[in-house]
Write a protein that holds these residues in place. Structure first.
Motif, mmCIF file in Angstrom:
data_model
loop_
_atom_site.group_PDB
_atom_site.id
_atom_site.type_symbol
_atom_site.label_atom_id
_atom_site.label_comp_id
_atom_site.label_asym_id
_atom_site.label_seq_id
_atom_site.Cartn_x
_atom_site.Cartn_y
_atom_site.Cartn_z
ATOM 1 N N ALA A 153 70.671 21.212 6.497
ATOM 2 C CA ALA A 153 70.094 21.508 5.192
ATOM 3 C C ALA A 153 68.604 21.813 5.316
ATOM 4 O O ALA A 153 68.080 22.690 4.624
ATOM 5 C CB ALA A 153 70.319 20.331 4.251
ATOM 6 N N ILE A 159 67.927 25.418 6.109
ATOM 7 C CA ILE A 159 68.006 26.324 4.960
ATOM 8 C C ILE A 159 66.689 26.288 4.193
ATOM 9 O O ILE A 159 66.154 27.320 3.772
ATOM 10 C CB ILE A 159 69.192 25.946 4.061
ATOM 11 N N TYR A 160 66.145 25.091 4.015
ATOM 12 C CA TYR A 160 64.850 24.961 3.334
ATOM 13 C C TYR A 160 63.770 25.734 4.082
ATOM 14 O O TYR A 160 62.982 26.478 3.479
ATOM 15 C CB TYR A 160 64.465 23.490 3.230
ATOM 16 N N HIS A 184 64.624 29.667 3.864
ATOM 17 C CA HIS A 184 64.814 30.347 2.579
ATOM 18 C C HIS A 184 64.103 29.688 1.402
ATOM 19 O O HIS A 184 64.122 30.246 0.302
ATOM 20 C CB HIS A 184 66.311 30.455 2.269
ATOM 21 N N ALA A 233 66.611 27.869 -2.620
ATOM 22 C CA ALA A 233 67.831 28.137 -1.857
ATOM 23 C C ALA A 233 68.422 26.840 -1.314
ATOM 24 O O ALA A 233 69.644 26.657 -1.304
ATOM 25 C CB ALA A 233 67.521 29.101 -0.709
ATOM 26 N N PHE A 234 67.563 25.936 -0.868
ATOM 27 C CA PHE A 234 68.031 24.637 -0.393
ATOM 28 C C PHE A 234 68.764 23.892 -1.504
ATOM 29 O O PHE A 234 69.873 23.378 -1.302
ATOM 30 C CB PHE A 234 66.842 23.813 0.103
ATOM 31 N N ASP A 278 70.146 25.057 -4.267
ATOM 32 C CA ASP A 278 71.398 25.737 -4.623
ATOM 33 C C ASP A 278 72.473 25.476 -3.582
ATOM 34 O O ASP A 278 73.635 25.219 -3.919
ATOM 35 C CB ASP A 278 71.154 27.246 -4.753
ATOM 36 N N SER A 279 72.105 25.546 -2.304
ATOM 37 C CA SER A 279 73.074 25.332 -1.229
ATOM 38 C C SER A 279 73.634 23.914 -1.269
ATOM 39 O O SER A 279 74.842 23.709 -1.123
ATOM 40 C CB SER A 279 72.407 25.602 0.124
ATOM 41 N N GLU A 280 72.758 22.938 -1.463
ATOM 42 C CA GLU A 280 73.203 21.546 -1.494
ATOM 43 C C GLU A 280 74.066 21.261 -2.713
ATOM 44 O O GLU A 280 75.016 20.471 -2.651
ATOM 45 C CB GLU A 280 71.998 20.602 -1.455
ATOM 46 N N ARG A 333 76.076 23.478 -4.160
ATOM 47 C CA ARG A 333 77.392 24.089 -3.898
ATOM 48 C C ARG A 333 78.184 23.276 -2.874
ATOM 49 O O ARG A 333 79.413 23.203 -2.944
ATOM 50 C CB ARG A 333 77.215 25.519 -3.383
ATOM 51 N N ALA A 334 77.475 22.673 -1.915
ATOM 52 C CA ALA A 334 78.144 21.951 -0.831
ATOM 53 C C ALA A 334 78.209 20.447 -1.082
ATOM 54 O O ALA A 334 78.445 19.677 -0.159
ATOM 55 C CB ALA A 334 77.418 22.224 0.489
ATOM 56 N N ARG A 386 75.117 15.246 -2.332
ATOM 57 C CA ARG A 386 75.734 15.472 -1.027
ATOM 58 C C ARG A 386 75.451 14.299 -0.084
ATOM 59 O O ARG A 386 76.308 13.936 0.726
ATOM 60 C CB ARG A 386 75.225 16.782 -0.418
#
Length: 317
Positions: A180, A183-184, A187, A191-192, A194-196, A198-199, A245
């Motif tokens: 994670a 990603i931070y 991006h 973005a971090f 949003d990704s966390e 979704r996951a 998460r």
């Protein structure tokens, strides 16, 4: 089946939590180290022999080792803790260290003296799940080999007089992988987040300290939750929605932490002081530097924040 195979139920029980600690983490060897840096190895060895009957002062990790070993004396049925001394001293110059161990009554029976070589090569045969050292190169080698390790930072030694052992951990790149955090870095925060989000239901991969937490929990499970000699805390700069998460990952692993603090980027040191941490582990130097003013701190030079091109020292975690 081999004749000497142990088929008793005890053979299947997990062994003790084994922690390798360097002599410079356990004791105050600053004066000796200055001799080594200024005058070389031969003079250092002579200096240690000359002073071998002088008891060393307590180092940053001393009280941690003392509390860990104290868990073996409570008569409870748990795997226990073993501390292994892992030192760059020779056996000859290391006599002063063992004299100090005996003086303080520390139950440390195993030792590896490497006479200047890295003790990292002996982590696997020693069975250690965690290595604590003042030597950053040795710590990095242990982490690269797949074991938990931390560089003990210089710190004012503030003994937590509570008998309870209090351990605090950062999340990403320590308990969890740095997936994670990457990603931070690449991006940005949005973005971090949003990704966390979704996951959230997908567990994070394990970081180097997951086996350490598992070993701690095996000991904790021998006691009532409300009367436990160990208390753990997750202290992370994550905040909602990235908190979910983390919680779901710990749940999937079957690991509990007693306290969890999602600080949203606020400074961690005041929370560590209030928690009364005996030690705190974090991957980012900026957090470690601030924390070490308050509590014993181990820098975990692992993950994207510690890569040469990294620029996330002021980042999310």
């Amino acid at each position: 089946m081999p004749e000497n195979a142990n088929t008793t139920p005890e053979a299947n029980q997990p062994g003790p939590l084994i922690i390798g600690i360097s002599s410079r983490a356990l004791f105050d060897l600053d004066a000796s180290h200055r001799v080594f840096e200024k005058e070389g190895l031969a003079r250092y060895m002579a200096y240690q022999r000359e002073h071998e009957n002088e008891i060393l002062g307590k180092g940053v990790a001393f009280h941690l080792a003392e509390k860990l070993l104290g868990l073996n004396d409570d008569g409870m049925d748990h795997p226990g803790v073993e501390v292994v001394l892992m030192s760059r001293n020779s056996a000859d110059s290391g006599l002063r260290i063992f004299n100090s161990i005996e003086h303080y009554g520390l139950d440390i029976q195993r030792a590896v003296f490497t006479n200047g070589a890295s003790p990292a090569d002996y982590i696997e045969p020693s069975g250690a799940q965690l290595f604590l050292s003042a030597n950053d190169d040795d710590v990095r080698r242990v982490l690269m080999a797949g074991y938990a390790a931390a560089t003990i930072l210089p710190s004012a030694i503030r003994e937590n007089r509570s008998s309870q052992l209090r351990l605090a951990f950062d999340g990403d790149a320590v308990i969890f992988s740095d997936e994670a955090e990457r990603i931070y870095k690449e991006h940005g925060l949005e973005a971090f987040s949003d990704s966390e989000k979704r996951a959230a239901m997908n567990p994070l991969a394990a970081g180097p300290f997951k086996p350490v937490l598992e070993g701690i929990q095996r000991i904790q499970s021998a006691y009532p939750m409300e009367e436990n000699p160990i208390r753990t805390a997750l202290i992370t700069a994550r905040s909602a929605p990235a908190h979910k998460r983390v919680i779901m990952t710990l749940r999937a692993w079957g690991i509990r932490v007693d306290e969890a603090m999602f600080l949203g980027g606020r400074e961690k040191a005041p929370y560590l002081r209030s928690f009364g941490a005996d030690i705190f582990f974090d991957d980012q130097t900026v957090h470690c530097s601030l924390a070490s003013r308050e509590v014993a701190t181990g820098h975990v030079p692992h993950g994207v924040a510690n890569e040469p091109s990294s620029d996330v020292s002021e980042g999310k975690e």
